[in-house]
Motif scaffolding. Structure first.
Motif, PDB file in Angstrom:
ATOM      1  N   GLN A 246       0.705  -1.331   0.027  1.00 50.74           N
ATOM      2  CA  GLN A 246       0.015   0.053   0.202  1.00 50.74           C
ATOM      3  C   GLN A 246       0.859   1.230  -0.022  1.00 50.74           C
ATOM      4  O   GLN A 246       0.550   2.238  -0.632  1.00 50.74           O
ATOM      5  CB  GLN A 246      -1.153  -0.069   1.139  1.00 50.74           C
TER       6      GLN A 246
ATOM      7  N   GLU B 168       2.516   1.699  -3.562  1.00 52.19           N
ATOM      8  CA  GLU B 168       1.257   2.287  -4.252  1.00 52.19           C
ATOM      9  C   GLU B 168       1.155   3.852  -4.130  1.00 52.19           C
ATOM     10  O   GLU B 168       0.965   4.654  -5.279  1.00 52.19           O
ATOM     11  CB  GLU B 168       0.200   1.537  -4.170  1.00 52.19           C
ATOM     12  N   GLN B 169       1.183   4.228  -2.944  1.00 53.30           N
ATOM     13  CA  GLN B 169       1.028   5.779  -2.565  1.00 53.30           C
ATOM     14  C   GLN B 169       2.073   6.366  -3.443  1.00 53.30           C
ATOM     15  O   GLN B 169       2.067   7.485  -3.922  1.00 53.30           O
ATOM     16  CB  GLN B 169       0.967   5.909  -1.227  1.00 53.30           C
TER      17      GLN B 169
ATOM     18  N   THR C 191       2.014   9.073  -6.297  1.00 56.23           N
ATOM     19  CA  THR C 191       2.351  10.644  -6.273  1.00 56.23           C
ATOM     20  C   THR C 191       3.446  11.060  -7.439  1.00 56.23           C
ATOM     21  O   THR C 191       3.143  12.059  -8.128  1.00 56.23           O
ATOM     22  CB  THR C 191       3.093  10.717  -4.980  1.00 56.23           C
TER      23      THR C 191
END
Length: 288
Positions: free
Chosen positions: A74, A77-78, A82
């Protein structure tokens, strides 16, 4: 030593598992159940056994490991989300925009070739100008060649500075898109610590205890048998001589035999002399 990786253990987490094993063996003296580590089984043997049983050990902490992997994905993925708008803008400009991608390609080529070509020209002009300057009289264009060599040398130096600045800016720009292996996130740190704790307490330590319990203690060395006593030399008993026999002391007595012993039975025979009468003698010696 390559360990057997469990089906659910990712390749990037192999080194972390090995560190947990090494820490557990290094601090084995702090656990009473592992006090015999190093006597029944050496540290190297226990480490090899733990690495070969990776699937069994990691299964005990499968829940914590799955949570740790999910939190890490997770976070990655962030980070990708970005950095995605910047990449999308660059692609859009390259397809139909004012030529940002094409311009960036031309700038990169010029940045690489300008210092190289300018430096080569500077070396040629300076060498030729110096050789012509040594002639007597020197040609008029020798100073012009030296001036051109200095100019191209300045261009090469400026190009190198520009290229270095471009590399620095590119590195700083790309650092934002890097996916760290372990980001300083509180949730990720907690998930990783929970997995390590479960791996140690529910998987590794019970495995090491079972391995030590299944190994018999080393037996005491058998003392070497005492050497057999050396038998005393046998004393040879001398048989006493029979009664009535004179013992021989260093010499033997002469053997005496009777005159008749060994003598021949043939005795010499004697015959009487033959005498003849005077009548049978020669005529010269006849008696008167």
């Amino acid at each position: 030593m390559h360990m057997n990786v469990a089906p659910h253990l990712l390749t990037e987490d192999r080194a972390e598992f090995e560190r947990v094993v090494d820490d557990a063996l290094r601090n084995a003296h702090a656990h009473p159940d592992l006090a015999e580590a190093g006597t029944r089984l050496s540290t190297a043997q226990l480490r090899a056994m733990a690495l070969n049983a990776t699937a069994l050990i990691t299964t005990a902490a499968a829940t914590e490991y799955d949570h740790f992997v999910k939190v890490r994905e997770q976070l990655r993925e962030q980070v990708r989300a970005t950095a995605a708008p910047d990449a999308a803008e660059v692609l859009a400009d390259g397809r139909g925009g004012p030529g940002v991608v094409g311009g960036a390609g031309v700038v990169a080529v010029v940045t690489v070739l300008a210092p190289l070509l300018a430096g080569t020209a500077a070396v040629i002009f300076l060498l030729v100008g110096a050789v012509l300057k040594m002639l007597d009289p020197a040609p008029a264009f020798a100073d012009a060649l030296l001036t051109a060599g200095l100019f191209f040398g300045s261009v090469a130096a400026a190009g190198l500075l520009w290229a270095g600045a471009g590399l620095l800016v590119t590195a700083l720009r790309n650092s934002a898109t890097e996916v760290p292996a372990e980001a300083p996130d509180d949730e990720l740190t907690r998930a990783r610590a929970a997995w390590r704790t479960a791996l140690l307490e529910r998987g590794l330590l019970p495995f090491l205890r079972d391995a030590l319990a299944a190994t018999p203690p080393p037996s005491a060395p058998t003392p070497a048998p005492a050497p057999a006593p050396t038998p005393a030399p046998a004393v040879r008993k001398q048989t006493p001589p029979p009664a009535g026999r004179i013992p021989k002391v260093g010499y033997s007595g002469p053997d005496f035999t009777s005159p008749n012993e060994g003598a021949s039975d043939i005795r010499p025979s004697y015959s009487s002399p033959d005498f003849t009468s005077p009548d049978f003698g020669s005529p010269e010696r006849r008696p008167e």
